[in-house]
Motif scaffolding. Sequence first.
Motif, PDB file in Angstrom:
ATOM      1  N   ALA A 238     -16.260 -70.536 -33.473  1.00 48.72           N
ATOM      2  CA  ALA A 238     -17.505 -71.275 -33.674  1.00 48.72           C
ATOM      3  C   ALA A 238     -18.723 -70.372 -33.544  1.00 48.72           C
ATOM      4  CB  ALA A 238     -17.590 -72.433 -32.670  1.00 48.72           C
ATOM      5  N   TYR A 239     -18.787 -69.623 -32.450  1.00 48.46           N
ATOM      6  CA  TYR A 239     -20.011 -68.882 -32.107  1.00 48.46           C
ATOM      7  C   TYR A 239     -19.956 -67.405 -32.470  1.00 48.46           C
ATOM      8  CZ  TYR A 239     -21.296 -73.021 -29.407  1.00 48.46           C
ATOM      9  OH  TYR A 239     -21.612 -74.300 -29.034  1.00 48.46           O
ATOM     10  N   GLY A 240     -18.758 -66.903 -32.765  1.00 47.97           N
ATOM     11  CA  GLY A 240     -18.621 -65.475 -33.057  1.00 47.97           C
ATOM     12  C   GLY A 240     -19.541 -64.971 -34.147  1.00 47.97           C
ATOM     13  N   PRO A 241     -19.629 -65.645 -35.306  1.00 44.58           N
ATOM     14  CA  PRO A 241     -20.530 -65.160 -36.362  1.00 44.58           C
ATOM     15  C   PRO A 241     -21.992 -65.073 -35.918  1.00 44.58           C
ATOM     16  CG  PRO A 241     -18.992 -66.775 -37.240  1.00 44.58           C
ATOM     17  CD  PRO A 241     -18.824 -66.788 -35.761  1.00 44.58           C
ATOM     18  N   PHE A 242     -22.413 -65.955 -35.024  1.00 45.13           N
ATOM     19  CA  PHE A 242     -23.804 -65.929 -34.559  1.00 45.13           C
ATOM     20  C   PHE A 242     -24.012 -64.830 -33.518  1.00 45.13           C
ATOM     21  CE2 PHE A 242     -22.816 -70.140 -36.101  1.00 45.13           C
ATOM     22  CZ  PHE A 242     -23.860 -70.376 -36.975  1.00 45.13           C
ATOM     23  N   VAL A 243     -22.964 -64.524 -32.763  1.00 48.19           N
ATOM     24  CA  VAL A 243     -23.027 -63.357 -31.877  1.00 48.19           C
ATOM     25  C   VAL A 243     -23.154 -62.089 -32.711  1.00 48.19           C
ATOM     26  CG1 VAL A 243     -21.767 -61.997 -30.158  1.00 48.19           C
ATOM     27  CG2 VAL A 243     -21.713 -64.499 -30.050  1.00 48.19           C
ATOM     28  N   TYR A 244     -22.392 -62.031 -33.785  1.00 48.47           N
ATOM     29  CA  TYR A 244     -22.415 -60.857 -34.668  1.00 48.47           C
ATOM     30  C   TYR A 244     -23.812 -60.645 -35.261  1.00 48.47           C
ATOM     31  CZ  TYR A 244     -21.490 -57.956 -38.767  1.00 48.47           C
ATOM     32  OH  TYR A 244     -21.537 -56.954 -39.721  1.00 48.47           O
ATOM     33  N   HIS A 245     -24.495 -61.731 -35.605  1.00 49.88           N
ATOM     34  CA  HIS A 245     -25.832 -61.631 -36.206  1.00 49.88           C
ATOM     35  C   HIS A 245     -26.949 -61.614 -35.165  1.00 49.88           C
ATOM     36  CE1 HIS A 245     -24.666 -61.944 -40.429  1.00 49.88           C
ATOM     37  NE2 HIS A 245     -23.844 -62.925 -40.110  1.00 49.88           N
ATOM     38  N   GLY A 246     -26.588 -61.581 -33.879  1.00 50.92           N
ATOM     39  CA  GLY A 246     -27.594 -61.534 -32.825  1.00 50.92           C
ATOM     40  C   GLY A 246     -28.385 -62.815 -32.667  1.00 50.92           C
ATOM     41  N   GLN A 247     -27.772 -63.944 -33.017  1.00 50.87           N
ATOM     42  CA  GLN A 247     -28.479 -65.226 -33.007  1.00 50.87           C
ATOM     43  C   GLN A 247     -28.026 -66.166 -31.891  1.00 50.87           C
ATOM     44  OE1 GLN A 247     -31.025 -66.363 -35.107  1.00 50.87           O
ATOM     45  NE2 GLN A 247     -31.110 -64.196 -35.606  1.00 50.87           N
ATOM     46  N   ILE A 248     -27.145 -65.716 -31.011  1.00 52.23           N
ATOM     47  CA  ILE A 248     -26.544 -66.626 -30.042  1.00 52.23           C
ATOM     48  C   ILE A 248     -27.588 -67.224 -29.102  1.00 52.23           C
ATOM     49  CG2 ILE A 248     -25.968 -64.800 -28.406  1.00 52.23           C
ATOM     50  CD1 ILE A 248     -23.967 -68.008 -29.213  1.00 52.23           C
ATOM     51  N   GLN A 249     -28.594 -66.433 -28.683  1.00 49.70           N
ATOM     52  CA  GLN A 249     -29.624 -66.972 -27.797  1.00 49.70           C
ATOM     53  C   GLN A 249     -30.435 -68.064 -28.492  1.00 49.70           C
ATOM     54  OE1 GLN A 249     -31.951 -63.686 -26.335  1.00 49.70           O
ATOM     55  NE2 GLN A 249     -30.465 -63.180 -24.732  1.00 49.70           N
ATOM     56  N   GLN A 250     -30.701 -67.877 -29.768  1.00 49.33           N
ATOM     57  CA  GLN A 250     -31.435 -68.882 -30.527  1.00 49.33           C
ATOM     58  C   GLN A 250     -30.599 -70.155 -30.681  1.00 49.33           C
ATOM     59  OE1 GLN A 250     -34.453 -69.107 -31.422  1.00 49.33           O
ATOM     60  NE2 GLN A 250     -34.359 -70.876 -32.802  1.00 49.33           N
ATOM     61  N   VAL A 251     -29.302 -69.987 -30.893  1.00 49.25           N
ATOM     62  CA  VAL A 251     -28.417 -71.145 -30.998  1.00 49.25           C
ATOM     63  C   VAL A 251     -28.438 -71.949 -29.699  1.00 49.25           C
ATOM     64  CG1 VAL A 251     -26.019 -71.889 -31.266  1.00 49.25           C
ATOM     65  CG2 VAL A 251     -26.918 -70.049 -32.702  1.00 49.25           C
ATOM     66  N   ILE A 252     -28.356 -71.265 -28.569  1.00 52.74           N
ATOM     67  CA  ILE A 252     -28.358 -71.937 -27.268  1.00 52.74           C
ATOM     68  C   ILE A 252     -29.688 -72.643 -27.034  1.00 52.74           C
ATOM     69  CG2 ILE A 252     -28.137 -71.605 -24.782  1.00 52.74           C
ATOM     70  CD1 ILE A 252     -25.550 -71.254 -26.377  1.00 52.74           C
ATOM     71  N   ARG A 253     -30.797 -71.997 -27.393  1.00 58.76           N
ATOM     72  CA  ARG A 253     -32.115 -72.634 -27.213  1.00 58.76           C
ATOM     73  C   ARG A 253     -32.223 -73.913 -28.029  1.00 58.76           C
ATOM     74  NH1 ARG A 253     -34.270 -67.247 -26.895  1.00 58.76           N
ATOM     75  NH2 ARG A 253     -34.459 -67.184 -29.164  1.00 58.76           N
ATOM     76  N   ARG A 254     -31.706 -73.891 -29.249  1.00 60.33           N
ATOM     77  CA  ARG A 254     -31.767 -75.077 -30.088  1.00 60.33           C
ATOM     78  C   ARG A 254     -30.887 -76.208 -29.528  1.00 60.33           C
ATOM     79  NH1 ARG A 254     -33.206 -74.274 -35.574  1.00 60.33           N
ATOM     80  NH2 ARG A 254     -35.267 -73.303 -35.573  1.00 60.33           N
ATOM     81  N   MET A 255     -29.740 -75.849 -28.982  1.00 61.54           N
ATOM     82  CA  MET A 255     -28.796 -76.852 -28.497  1.00 61.54           C
ATOM     83  C   MET A 255     -29.256 -77.502 -27.195  1.00 61.54           C
ATOM     84  SD  MET A 255     -25.185 -74.929 -29.347  1.00 61.54           S
ATOM     85  CE  MET A 255     -24.330 -75.894 -28.107  1.00 61.54           C
TER      86      MET A 255
END
Length: 512
Positions: A238-255
């Motif tokens: 689920a989250y691996g592609p967003f970790v790869y693109h450096g977006q995981i912190q943004q994903v968490i903030r949105r959630m």
Amino acid sequence: MMEMQESPRTPVVMAQLSWFFGIATIVKLLLIPSYHSTDLEVHRHWLAITHSLPLSQWYTDETSEWTLDYPPFFAYLERFLSMFAHLIDPQIVHLHHGLNYKANSAIYFQRMSVIVSDLFLLYGVYRSTLALASLKRNLIWLLVIWSPGLLIVDHLHFQYNGFLFGWLLLSLSFLAQGRDVMGGFLFAVLLCFKHLFAVAAPVYFVYLLRHYCRGGLVRGFARLSVMGAIVVAVFAAAYGPFVYHGQIQQVIRRMFPFGRGLCHAYWAPNFWVFYIMLDKGIAFLLRKFGFNIPAPVASFTGGLVGDASPFAILPRVTPLTTFIMVLLALSPCLFRTWKDPRPRLIVRSVAYAYTCGFLFGWHVHEKASLHFSIPLAIVAVESLEDAKHYFLLSIVSCYSLFPLLYEAQEYPIKVLLLLLHTILMWFSFSAQYSGSLRGDKEGGEKQGFEVGWVTKSYLMGVVVVEIWGQFLHPYLFGDKLPFVPLMLISMFCAIGILYSWIWQLKSILISF
């Protein structure tokens, strides 16, 4: 519980279940032209985001105020649906030209996508009831597939809860059969679709640790490693592609947008309604006695700004406070699950966890009452007391959703749905318990399904509240004090939800 095996009666059961589902589908199709909330535009815009932008920009796009804030698996689902939407009408998935697009093609496509996704609910109910007697099985189908709450939230207001509850029921059905690995896997998948289901994660963790990882240190550690690897693999997908693109912190903030405030725009019927009204009541009395009590400037629904508190007297409530209260309320269930991790109790425990999250959680939506009312439908057929509890809870849960449909043309629909649901529940429970005996002896006095005077009085109160809010308040006050009817519904339904929580907690404490 023994593992469920395919039996010669399975095609018959599926045919009967398809009849229930077919009737529900006809109703859903008839509701397509009716009211829909801004959630339809929210999900349409998510179709556009996932179709028009690369994955690395899904959680950063701010073309619309309806930014993507569900976990990645739901974003992947929107991407999958967007391919079909593009074939039907390309403007549906256009990032800019599609804003607030309300063509029939968009409405019908999204409505149909929810109806088709309910096939997951169908299969979840099927697996949860295949081992039951026909009367109990049919009753659960009635309570879940014909749930007026799901019809109101998914097929009028617009969401995909039926799809998500299908995953939850599938997970619980595997746990009830002793197939812990599959049950844990499906729950991990569910969390990556909608993170609000994580309230039950502590129950899953304790149950799987005690039930699946037993058998000695070596075997237990090996099984824990297997379960951990499965969960990690699901979250990595689920989250691996967003970790790869450096977006995981943004994903968490949105959630996790904690700045939204303690309560939703319409106060969900939970504990915080009483807390807010107590604060307002004390402040009002103190002002009457001459105390200088300044009116709070912060909003309960708009989030906390700086150090300002939306309360005049009582202490400010923070997300951490609500988190601690949920854990404290959940702790008896966790202790019970640790002491007695029986598969037949897991549905009750999960339903109780979601009740705790609804009652004490941060920024709870009224729609979240489905999180416990749907699983409790599985429990409702186990005893007469469970049936009585569910009868009241289901009515309260459905009535608390009435403010979602505020337009006049939908009023007869929501009233009719609740009345039909109440009548069907009454006759179905009466049929199931018509032969039950009061007392231990075989010749004991027969008792049918009936509710006490307290329940009857409370349900009459529901009628009074509705008559006041719908007819008397507009007649007497006109456009003045428009929030009072909503507040009354919220407060009155909160009493019923609080009773349900106490009833469930009592059953947990008695089982120790």
